[in-house]
Design a protein around this motif. Structure first.
Motif, PDB file in Angstrom:
ATOM      1  N   HIS A  83     149.265  46.604  85.433  1.00 50.97           N
ATOM      2  CA  HIS A  83     147.986  47.321  85.447  1.00 50.97           C
ATOM      3  C   HIS A  83     147.344  47.329  84.052  1.00 50.97           C
ATOM      4  O   HIS A  83     148.007  47.579  83.035  1.00 50.97           O
ATOM      5  N   GLY A  84     146.055  47.011  84.010  1.00 54.45           N
ATOM      6  CA  GLY A  84     145.314  47.041  82.756  1.00 54.45           C
ATOM      7  C   GLY A  84     145.391  45.771  81.954  1.00 54.45           C
ATOM      8  O   GLY A  84     144.887  45.733  80.810  1.00 54.45           O
ATOM      9  N   HIS A  85     146.001  44.713  82.492  1.00 48.51           N
ATOM     10  CA  HIS A  85     146.107  43.432  81.780  1.00 48.51           C
ATOM     11  C   HIS A  85     145.213  42.395  82.443  1.00 48.51           C
ATOM     12  O   HIS A  85     144.940  42.464  83.651  1.00 48.51           O
ATOM     13  N   THR A  86     144.791  41.420  81.676  1.00 49.71           N
ATOM     14  CA  THR A  86     144.010  40.320  82.229  1.00 49.71           C
ATOM     15  C   THR A  86     144.923  39.391  83.019  1.00 49.71           C
ATOM     16  O   THR A  86     146.158  39.452  82.901  1.00 49.71           O
ATOM     17  N   ILE A  87     144.308  38.492  83.776  1.00 48.67           N
ATOM     18  CA  ILE A  87     145.095  37.577  84.610  1.00 48.67           C
ATOM     19  C   ILE A  87     145.983  36.681  83.758  1.00 48.67           C
ATOM     20  O   ILE A  87     147.121  36.372  84.116  1.00 48.67           O
ATOM     21  N   ASP A  88     145.475  36.258  82.600  1.00 45.78           N
ATOM     22  CA  ASP A  88     146.269  35.375  81.726  1.00 45.78           C
ATOM     23  C   ASP A  88     147.471  36.104  81.129  1.00 45.78           C
ATOM     24  O   ASP A  88     148.484  35.477  80.802  1.00 45.78           O
ATOM     25  N   GLU A  89     147.367  37.402  80.935  1.00 42.49           N
ATOM     26  CA  GLU A  89     148.454  38.175  80.336  1.00 42.49           C
ATOM     27  C   GLU A  89     149.498  38.613  81.359  1.00 42.49           C
ATOM     28  O   GLU A  89     150.593  39.025  80.977  1.00 42.49           O
TER      29      GLU A  89
END
Length: 386
Positions: free
Chosen positions: A170-176
């Motif tokens: 939760h709260g991360h971008t797709i790349d992360e």
């Protein structure tokens, strides 16, 4: 000694255990044999044989995975809640049993498999409500209650997955995000098992893992023998999933096979259904033949002890766990994974008491003693013992 007297003894023993033990985990491991004893005694087939119950409890005290029950580990807590949950289920308090099963899921993820007992109970109750009593509303009531109970048992596992997703994804971008975060059903547990531990169907079948297969051979052999012995004695139960149990056996294990406790409250408030049942009891030639056949069936010798019908759901549960341990898991974990399964101790108790299988009794005790010593040496030195 009556069950009430047994409970008084356990209450006193519990106080002594918690006052003497410095570890709550060890206290749980000492309480679990009491639960197994009362579970064995609560079964109608063993109610008159307290010696068999006592033998099963003693074997559990010295089970091959004892190192995990005598140290601070989650296995003892899981076994306590699992066996205690089954005891409450057979005692007729299904909601309390669900609470105990859910707590076993908090201790270990394989606690979700205890929902199988509720599924078995729901299946037989729904069949009786639909095909014997022909009451659709009661059938829906049984199915909904069973579904809700199963969801409650699985809730701890789902909550842990949600907690992991919230903290990691939760709260991360797709790349992360980690790969499992992008799945349709993001399961942290499955990702760790597969990615880091190499768990999967037949993935452990490697030549270098042969010592671990040998380490798990005794417990798996005992599980297979217990299942095969029951299958040879009661093949009709395996073919019919328990539906061919006799009327007498279903009455003696009513909490598993019957919806008596579900129907009784509605009988008091429904006089019309009561009158209809009375009209349906009018004698007829066909029903006389049926009654005669049922009476003859109930007077036939029943299987008792380990081979009774109330053991069948435990055998199915053990079979599922043994199959999972052998084909999917790290196989050496089977010694610990199966250690909380009651049929293993009931079958071992049966072998020890049987004059024809006395040599197997000595072999079982030798196996337990050897693995207690081996487990203590290996586990304390961080070697892969289960």
């Amino acid at each position: 000694m009556q069950l009430r007297d047994h409970l008084k003894t356990v209450s006193y023993g519990t106080v002594c255990i918690f006052s003497e033990s410095p570890s709550v985990g060890m206290s749980m491991s000492r309480l679990t044999p009491f639960c197994l004893f009362f579970l064995s005694s609560s079964r109608s087939s063993l109610a008159q044989d307290t010696e068999a119950s006592f033998r099963a409890s003693i074997i559990f005290c010295f089970n091959p995975a004892s190192i995990f029950y005598s140290s601070i580990y989650s296995e003892s807590l899981y076994a306590l809640f699992s066996i205690g949950g089954v005891y409450h289920l057979l005692s007729g308090t299904s909601n309390v049993a669900v609470l105990w099963f859910a707590l076993s899921g908090y201790a270990r993820s394989n606690g979700v498999l205890n929902a199988g007992y509720i599924c078995f109970q729901t299946m037989h109750r729904a069949y009786e409500a639909l095909y014997q009593k022909r009451r659709i509303y009661l059938t829906m009531q049984v199915l909904v209650a069973g579904l809700v109970r199963c969801l409650c048992i699985c809730l701890p596992f789902v909550a842990f997955q949600a907690y992991g997703y919230y903290n990691i994804c939760h709260g991360h971008t797709i790349d992360e995000m980690r790969p499992w975060c992008k799945g349709r059903i993001p399961l942290l547990y499955n990702f760790i098992q597969i990615h880091y531990w190499g768990v999967g169907f037949l993935k452990y079948f490697q030549f270098k893992q042969l010592p671990n297969f040998l380490l798990a051979t005794p417990i798996l052999s005992l599980a297979v023998c217990s299942i095969m012995s029951y299958m040879k004695s009661r093949p009709e139960l395996f073919i019919s999933l328990g539906f061919q149990a006799t009327k007498k056996e279903k009455r003696s294990a009513a909490m598993l096979y019957s919806l008596k406790d579900v129907v009784e409250p509605s009988v008091k408030t429904s006089t019309n259904e009561g009158n209809r049942d009375i009209r349906q009891r009018k004698p007829s030639s066909k029903k006389d033949v049926t009654v005669t056949r049922v009476a003859a069936e109930s007077s036939s010798p029943e299987k008792s002890g380990y081979f009774s019908a109330d053991v069948f759901p435990f055998i199915v549960h053990l079979g599922l766990m043994a199959t999972t341990a052998f084909f999917i898991m790290h196989v050496q974990v089977a010694t610990r994974f199966l250690s909380a399964s009651p049929p293993l101790y009931w079958f071992a108790s049966y072998l020890i008491a049987s004059p024809k299988h006395s040599k197997w009794g000595y072999l079982i005790w030798s196996y337990c003693a050897a693995y207690i010593l081996l487990g203590t040496l290996l586990f304390s030195n961080f070697y892969p013992f289960t």
